[in-house]
Design a protein around this motif. Structure first.
Motif, PDB file in Angstrom:
ATOM      1  N   VAL A 131       0.843  -1.198   0.000  1.00 26.33           N
ATOM      2  CA  VAL A 131       0.000   0.000   0.000  1.00 26.33           C
ATOM      3  C   VAL A 131       0.881   1.252   0.000  1.00 26.33           C
ATOM      4  N   ALA A 132       1.910   1.244   0.844  1.00 27.84           N
ATOM      5  CA  ALA A 132       2.801   2.411   0.929  1.00 27.84           C
ATOM      6  C   ALA A 132       3.488   2.679  -0.409  1.00 27.84           C
ATOM      7  N   GLU A 133       3.937   1.588  -1.063  1.00 28.45           N
ATOM      8  CA  GLU A 133       4.588   1.754  -2.375  1.00 28.45           C
ATOM      9  C   GLU A 133       3.628   2.316  -3.413  1.00 28.45           C
ATOM     10  N   MET A 134       2.385   1.835  -3.355  1.00 29.41           N
ATOM     11  CA  MET A 134       1.418   2.340  -4.330  1.00 29.41           C
ATOM     12  C   MET A 134       1.139   3.830  -4.126  1.00 29.41           C
ATOM     13  N   PHE A 135       0.993   4.226  -2.869  1.00 26.59           N
ATOM     14  CA  PHE A 135       0.803   5.656  -2.578  1.00 26.59           C
ATOM     15  C   PHE A 135       1.979   6.457  -3.127  1.00 26.59           C
ATOM     16  N   GLN A 136       3.182   5.917  -2.879  1.00 27.60           N
ATOM     17  CA  GLN A 136       4.394   6.632  -3.248  1.00 27.60           C
ATOM     18  C   GLN A 136       4.561   6.734  -4.763  1.00 27.60           C
ATOM     19  N   ARG A 137       4.336   5.613  -5.433  1.00 26.57           N
ATOM     20  CA  ARG A 137       4.610   5.607  -6.878  1.00 26.57           C
ATOM     21  C   ARG A 137       3.472   6.134  -7.707  1.00 26.57           C
ATOM     22  N   HIS A 138       2.238   5.827  -7.290  1.00 21.77           N
ATOM     23  CA  HIS A 138       1.101   6.159  -8.154  1.00 21.77           C
ATOM     24  C   HIS A 138       0.126   7.134  -7.521  1.00 21.77           C
ATOM     25  N   GLY A 139       0.298   7.403  -6.228  1.00 22.19           N
ATOM     26  CA  GLY A 139      -0.562   8.381  -5.566  1.00 22.19           C
ATOM     27  C   GLY A 139      -1.817   7.773  -4.961  1.00 22.19           C
ATOM     28  N   GLU A 140      -2.436   8.547  -4.092  1.00 24.32           N
ATOM     29  CA  GLU A 140      -3.621   8.062  -3.389  1.00 24.32           C
ATOM     30  C   GLU A 140      -4.798   7.825  -4.345  1.00 24.32           C
ATOM     31  N   THR A 141      -4.930   8.674  -5.366  1.00 31.70           N
ATOM     32  CA  THR A 141      -6.059   8.538  -6.299  1.00 31.70           C
ATOM     33  C   THR A 141      -6.073   7.156  -6.944  1.00 31.70           C
ATOM     34  N   ARG A 142      -4.881   6.703  -7.339  1.00 34.41           N
ATOM     35  CA  ARG A 142      -4.774   5.379  -7.953  1.00 34.41           C
ATOM     36  C   ARG A 142      -5.163   4.283  -6.947  1.00 34.41           C
ATOM     37  N   PHE A 143      -4.708   4.445  -5.713  1.00 32.77           N
ATOM     38  CA  PHE A 143      -5.058   3.470  -4.682  1.00 32.77           C
ATOM     39  C   PHE A 143      -6.570   3.416  -4.495  1.00 32.77           C
ATOM     40  N   ARG A 144      -7.220   4.577  -4.507  1.00 30.46           N
ATOM     41  CA  ARG A 144      -8.677   4.614  -4.315  1.00 30.46           C
ATOM     42  C   ARG A 144      -9.406   3.925  -5.462  1.00 30.46           C
ATOM     43  N   SER A 145      -8.873   4.034  -6.681  1.00 29.33           N
ATOM     44  CA  SER A 145      -9.573   3.336  -7.765  1.00 29.33           C
ATOM     45  C   SER A 145      -9.333   1.832  -7.682  1.00 29.33           C
ATOM     46  N   GLU A 146      -8.167   1.429  -7.174  1.00 30.87           N
ATOM     47  CA  GLU A 146      -7.917  -0.003  -6.949  1.00 30.87           C
ATOM     48  C   GLU A 146      -8.880  -0.544  -5.877  1.00 30.87           C
ATOM     49  N   GLU A 147      -9.129   0.256  -4.861  1.00 26.40           N
ATOM     50  CA  GLU A 147     -10.058  -0.165  -3.805  1.00 26.40           C
ATOM     51  C   GLU A 147     -11.445  -0.421  -4.374  1.00 26.40           C
ATOM     52  N   ASN A 148     -11.864   0.495  -5.228  1.00 28.36           N
ATOM     53  CA  ASN A 148     -13.179   0.361  -5.851  1.00 28.36           C
ATOM     54  C   ASN A 148     -13.231  -0.899  -6.726  1.00 28.36           C
ATOM     55  N   LEU A 149     -12.141  -1.157  -7.462  1.00 29.08           N
ATOM     56  CA  LEU A 149     -12.101  -2.348  -8.323  1.00 29.08           C
ATOM     57  C   LEU A 149     -12.190  -3.635  -7.517  1.00 29.08           C
ATOM     58  N   VAL A 150     -11.541  -3.653  -6.377  1.00 32.67           N
ATOM     59  CA  VAL A 150     -11.592  -4.851  -5.524  1.00 32.67           C
ATOM     60  C   VAL A 150     -13.045  -5.166  -5.172  1.00 32.67           C
ATOM     61  N   LEU A 151     -13.792  -4.160  -4.800  1.00 40.24           N
ATOM     62  CA  LEU A 151     -15.187  -4.397  -4.427  1.00 40.24           C
ATOM     63  C   LEU A 151     -16.016  -4.831  -5.631  1.00 40.24           C
ATOM     64  N   ARG A 152     -15.772  -4.207  -6.767  1.00 38.77           N
ATOM     65  CA  ARG A 152     -16.541  -4.592  -7.958  1.00 38.77           C
ATOM     66  C   ARG A 152     -16.263  -6.026  -8.375  1.00 38.77           C
ATOM     67  N   ARG A 153     -15.039  -6.467  -8.118  1.00 37.63           N
ATOM     68  CA  ARG A 153     -14.666  -7.829  -8.500  1.00 37.63           C
ATOM     69  C   ARG A 153     -15.233  -8.883  -7.565  1.00 37.63           C
ATOM     70  N   LEU A 154     -15.692  -8.473  -6.397  1.00 38.47           N
ATOM     71  CA  LEU A 154     -16.110  -9.469  -5.406  1.00 38.47           C
ATOM     72  C   LEU A 154     -17.219 -10.389  -5.914  1.00 38.47           C
ATOM     73  N   GLY A 155     -18.153  -9.829  -6.658  1.00 37.30           N
ATOM     74  CA  GLY A 155     -19.214 -10.671  -7.217  1.00 37.30           C
ATOM     75  C   GLY A 155     -20.038 -11.335  -6.146  1.00 37.30           C
ATOM     76  N   ARG A 156     -20.547 -12.503  -6.470  1.00 36.50           N
ATOM     77  CA  ARG A 156     -21.355 -13.244  -5.504  1.00 36.50           C
ATOM     78  C   ARG A 156     -20.463 -13.821  -4.430  1.00 36.50           C
ATOM     79  N   MET A 157     -20.874 -13.672  -3.231  1.00 32.97           N
ATOM     80  CA  MET A 157     -20.092 -14.269  -2.158  1.00 32.97           C
ATOM     81  C   MET A 157     -20.999 -14.583  -0.993  1.00 32.97           C
ATOM     82  N   ARG A 158     -20.626 -15.593  -0.265  1.00 27.82           N
ATOM     83  CA  ARG A 158     -21.408 -15.967   0.904  1.00 27.82           C
ATOM     84  C   ARG A 158     -20.453 -16.455   1.979  1.00 27.82           C
ATOM     85  N   HIS A 159     -20.693 -16.008   3.179  1.00 26.43           N
ATOM     86  CA  HIS A 159     -19.872 -16.395   4.312  1.00 26.43           C
ATOM     87  C   HIS A 159     -18.427 -15.930   4.185  1.00 26.43           C
TER      88      HIS A 159
END
Ligand code: S3P
Length: 169
Positions: free
Chosen positions: A50-78
């Motif tokens: 996370v620290a490297e991503m902030f440093q190299r690509h900035g917080e904005t990029r990290f925030r879009s990665e966060e959003n992508l993680v959630l979008r990728r979750l799809g169906r999940m249970r438990h």
């Protein structure tokens, strides 16, 4: 339409160092559910800490990665999902989580947080003067307050928080 929150999954939100990952891991064990940590997912996918991503690509990029993680979750249970502290600042992210999970907020006052946090190297937003961190903590409280359950972790260790959650489920 907003109905009763699903209890198929649990998402943990809250400020940095409130114990989301430690509690999440142990809660998942107790329930015999899967565990996922969104910061770790981003690290796995990007090959950067996370620290490297902030440093190299900035917080904005990290925030879009966060959003992508959630979008990728799809169906999940438990699943128990531990989120990064800034995840729910984004309204779309809040919606994506709320669709899938019961939202549990871990609360701690700033002094406890600063006491608990050991290595700040991995948390770019915990560096800098106290006033800056305090402003961020303050600004985040209203979003952390939007949860199905809020647990005050001030006087509890990890197992204590897990027990408290299990009691409330
Ligand atoms: C952040 C919290 C961190 C991590 C990043 C940004 C935040 O996660 O996602 O450093 O904005 O609050 P933790 O809450 O697990 O420390």
């Amino acid at each position: 339409a907003k109905g009763k929150p699903t209890r198929d999954n649990i998402a943990l939100i809250g400020f940095m160092a409130t114990g989301k990952s430690s509690v999440g891991r142990r809660l998942a064990l107790a329930l015999n559910w899967e565990f996922i940590d969104t910061d770790e997912e981003i690290e796995k996918v990007s090959g950067l800490s996370v620290a490297e991503m902030f440093q190299r690509h900035g917080e904005t990029r990290f925030r879009s990665e966060e959003n992508l993680v959630l979008r990728r979750l799809g169906r999940m249970r438990h699943y128990v999902i531990a989120t990064g502290g800034g995840m729910v600042v984004n309204e779309e992210n809040r919606g994506l989580l709320a669709e899938r999970a019961l939202i549990i907020s871990l609360y701690a006052p700033l002094d406890k947080i600063l006491e608990r946090v050991g290595d700040r190297a991995q948390r770019p937003l915990l560096r800098g003067p106290r006033e800056k961190i305090e402003a961020l903590w303050q600004a985040r409280q209203s979003v952390y307050g939007q949860a199905d359950l809020i647990v005050d972790t001030s006087e509890l260790d990890v197992d204590g928080v897990v027990r408290e959650i299990l009691r409330e489920l």
